[in-house]
Design a protein around this motif. Structure first.
Motif, PDB file in Angstrom:
ATOM      1  N   VAL A  17      63.605 101.070  -7.889  1.00 50.60           N
ATOM      2  CA  VAL A  17      64.314 100.461  -9.013  1.00 50.60           C
ATOM      3  C   VAL A  17      63.445 100.510 -10.266  1.00 50.60           C
ATOM      4  O   VAL A  17      63.946 100.762 -11.366  1.00 50.60           O
ATOM      5  CB  VAL A  17      64.759  99.021  -8.681  1.00 50.60           C
ATOM      6  CG1 VAL A  17      65.342  98.337  -9.906  1.00 50.60           C
ATOM      7  CG2 VAL A  17      65.773  99.025  -7.545  1.00 50.60           C
ATOM      8  N   SER A  18      62.166 100.303 -10.111  1.00 49.42           N
ATOM      9  CA  SER A  18      61.244 100.390 -11.235  1.00 49.42           C
ATOM     10  C   SER A  18      61.310 101.784 -11.858  1.00 49.42           C
ATOM     11  O   SER A  18      61.404 101.921 -13.081  1.00 49.42           O
ATOM     12  CB  SER A  18      59.821 100.081 -10.767  1.00 49.42           C
ATOM     13  OG  SER A  18      58.889 100.358 -11.774  1.00 49.42           O
ATOM     14  N   ASP A  19      61.260 102.797 -11.025  1.00 45.85           N
ATOM     15  CA  ASP A  19      61.343 104.175 -11.520  1.00 45.85           C
ATOM     16  C   ASP A  19      62.670 104.432 -12.225  1.00 45.85           C
ATOM     17  O   ASP A  19      62.703 105.018 -13.310  1.00 45.85           O
ATOM     18  CB  ASP A  19      61.170 105.177 -10.382  1.00 45.85           C
ATOM     19  CG  ASP A  19      59.745 105.238  -9.854  1.00 45.85           C
ATOM     20  OD1 ASP A  19      58.827 104.730 -10.533  1.00 45.85           O
ATOM     21  OD2 ASP A  19      59.552 105.784  -8.751  1.00 45.85           O
ATOM     22  N   ARG A  90      68.624  95.332 -20.207  1.00 40.22           N
ATOM     23  CA  ARG A  90      67.922  96.288 -19.341  1.00 40.22           C
ATOM     24  C   ARG A  90      67.227  95.590 -18.177  1.00 40.22           C
ATOM     25  O   ARG A  90      67.278  96.047 -17.037  1.00 40.22           O
ATOM     26  CB  ARG A  90      66.923  97.076 -20.181  1.00 40.22           C
ATOM     27  CG  ARG A  90      66.345  98.267 -19.469  1.00 40.22           C
ATOM     28  CD  ARG A  90      65.629  99.174 -20.487  1.00 40.22           C
ATOM     29  NE  ARG A  90      64.339  99.499 -19.948  1.00 40.22           N
ATOM     30  CZ  ARG A  90      63.180  99.052 -20.396  1.00 40.22           C
ATOM     31  NH1 ARG A  90      63.108  98.257 -21.415  1.00 40.22           N
ATOM     32  NH2 ARG A  90      62.060  99.414 -19.825  1.00 40.22           N
ATOM     33  N   GLU A  91      66.577  94.478 -18.463  1.00 39.40           N
ATOM     34  CA  GLU A  91      65.889  93.726 -17.408  1.00 39.40           C
ATOM     35  C   GLU A  91      66.892  93.152 -16.408  1.00 39.40           C
ATOM     36  O   GLU A  91      66.664  93.210 -15.195  1.00 39.40           O
ATOM     37  CB  GLU A  91      65.063  92.595 -18.013  1.00 39.40           C
ATOM     38  CG  GLU A  91      63.861  93.065 -18.802  1.00 39.40           C
ATOM     39  CD  GLU A  91      63.205  91.965 -19.606  1.00 39.40           C
ATOM     40  OE1 GLU A  91      61.977  92.061 -19.815  1.00 39.40           O
ATOM     41  OE2 GLU A  91      63.906  91.019 -20.044  1.00 39.40           O
ATOM     42  N   LEU A  92      68.003  92.624 -16.908  1.00 42.05           N
ATOM     43  CA  LEU A  92      69.015  92.071 -16.012  1.00 42.05           C
ATOM     44  C   LEU A  92      69.635  93.162 -15.156  1.00 42.05           C
ATOM     45  O   LEU A  92      69.850  92.974 -13.956  1.00 42.05           O
ATOM     46  CB  LEU A  92      70.091  91.330 -16.808  1.00 42.05           C
ATOM     47  CG  LEU A  92      71.202  90.683 -15.977  1.00 42.05           C
ATOM     48  CD1 LEU A  92      70.635  89.686 -14.962  1.00 42.05           C
ATOM     49  CD2 LEU A  92      72.216  90.002 -16.901  1.00 42.05           C
ATOM     50  N   THR A  93      69.893  94.303 -15.738  1.00 35.39           N
ATOM     51  CA  THR A  93      70.446  95.430 -14.976  1.00 35.39           C
ATOM     52  C   THR A  93      69.490  95.838 -13.861  1.00 35.39           C
ATOM     53  O   THR A  93      69.909  96.088 -12.728  1.00 35.39           O
ATOM     54  CB  THR A  93      70.743  96.614 -15.916  1.00 35.39           C
ATOM     55  OG1 THR A  93      71.742  96.210 -16.865  1.00 35.39           O
ATOM     56  CG2 THR A  93      71.239  97.825 -15.148  1.00 35.39           C
ATOM     57  N   ARG A  96      69.487  93.123 -11.091  1.00 33.14           N
ATOM     58  CA  ARG A  96      70.702  93.245 -10.282  1.00 33.14           C
ATOM     59  C   ARG A  96      70.619  94.456  -9.349  1.00 33.14           C
ATOM     60  O   ARG A  96      71.037  94.381  -8.192  1.00 33.14           O
ATOM     61  CB  ARG A  96      71.929  93.351 -11.173  1.00 33.14           C
ATOM     62  CG  ARG A  96      72.278  92.037 -11.854  1.00 33.14           C
ATOM     63  CD  ARG A  96      73.541  92.144 -12.635  1.00 33.14           C
ATOM     64  NE  ARG A  96      74.656  92.389 -11.726  1.00 33.14           N
ATOM     65  CZ  ARG A  96      75.921  92.371 -12.088  1.00 33.14           C
ATOM     66  NH1 ARG A  96      76.254  92.123 -13.336  1.00 33.14           N
ATOM     67  NH2 ARG A  96      76.871  92.597 -11.211  1.00 33.14           N
ATOM     68  N   ALA A  97      70.079  95.555  -9.851  1.00 31.07           N
ATOM     69  CA  ALA A  97      69.928  96.757  -9.020  1.00 31.07           C
ATOM     70  C   ALA A  97      68.972  96.497  -7.861  1.00 31.07           C
ATOM     71  O   ALA A  97      69.211  96.950  -6.727  1.00 31.07           O
ATOM     72  CB  ALA A  97      69.440  97.931  -9.866  1.00 31.07           C
ATOM     73  N   ALA A 103      69.966  94.222  -0.686  1.00 32.26           N
ATOM     74  CA  ALA A 103      71.063  93.693   0.132  1.00 32.26           C
ATOM     75  C   ALA A 103      71.662  94.797   0.993  1.00 32.26           C
ATOM     76  O   ALA A 103      71.890  94.612   2.190  1.00 32.26           O
ATOM     77  CB  ALA A 103      72.134  93.065  -0.757  1.00 32.26           C
ATOM     78  N   ARG A 104      71.920  95.931   0.392  1.00 31.42           N
ATOM     79  CA  ARG A 104      72.539  97.048   1.135  1.00 31.42           C
ATOM     80  C   ARG A 104      71.630  97.564   2.239  1.00 31.42           C
ATOM     81  O   ARG A 104      72.101  98.096   3.235  1.00 31.42           O
ATOM     82  CB  ARG A 104      72.922  98.169   0.175  1.00 31.42           C
ATOM     83  CG  ARG A 104      74.112  97.801  -0.714  1.00 31.42           C
ATOM     84  CD  ARG A 104      74.404  98.874  -1.757  1.00 31.42           C
ATOM     85  NE  ARG A 104      75.417  98.440  -2.690  1.00 31.42           N
ATOM     86  CZ  ARG A 104      76.724  98.561  -2.515  1.00 31.42           C
ATOM     87  NH1 ARG A 104      77.180  99.115  -1.413  1.00 31.42           N
ATOM     88  NH2 ARG A 104      77.575  98.134  -3.425  1.00 31.42           N
TER      89      ARG A 104
END
Length: 124
Positions: A17-19, A90-93, A96-97, A103-104
């Motif tokens: 997610v960071s990438d 951007r941080e919230l997105t 959430r990701a 979770a998945r």
């Protein structure tokens, strides 16, 4: 003794997610940790899960272990956390990701996350 707030999150998922979001891992970890701490400071992890289970249209609890809750909640919950944590879009997105991917990876049936928003909470 409480668990590390980030115990529910895998390093490989945080890195991915960071990438994808172009937010450094340490910054994303700090954002995610602040979110976990915020939930702990509210009524508490167990209490907020109890409240959500009684408040929402459908039981949001998708998966539970001794260490983690995985929930599928209406997306407005994230808007409220984003505001409370003073996150940029951007941080919230990215946050959430992170929750969605984690979770998945923890549940077999991921259909609930197609309409509702995933929230992963480390149990204290």
């Amino acid at each position: 003794m409480s668990r590390d707030p980030m115990a529910a999150f895998e390093t490989r998922i945080l890195a991915a997610v960071s990438d994808d979001s172009d937010i450094p891992q340490n910054a994303l970890r700090a954002i995610a940790s602040a979110h976990q701490e915020r939930v702990r400071d509210l009524p508490g992890v167990d209490d907020i899960v109890y409240e959500w289970r009684n408040q929402f249209h459908q039981d949001p609890l998708v998966h539970r272990t001794d260490a983690v809750y995985v929930l599928a909640l209406r997306p407005h919950v994230w808007e409220e956390f984003g505001t409370a944590l003073d996150l940029s879009d951007r941080e919230l997105t990215a946050l959430r990701a992170l929750h969605d991917r984690q979770a998945r990876s923890l549940v077999d049936d991921t259909d609930r996350f197609d309409g509702d928003a995933a929230v992963v909470l480390t149990r204290p």
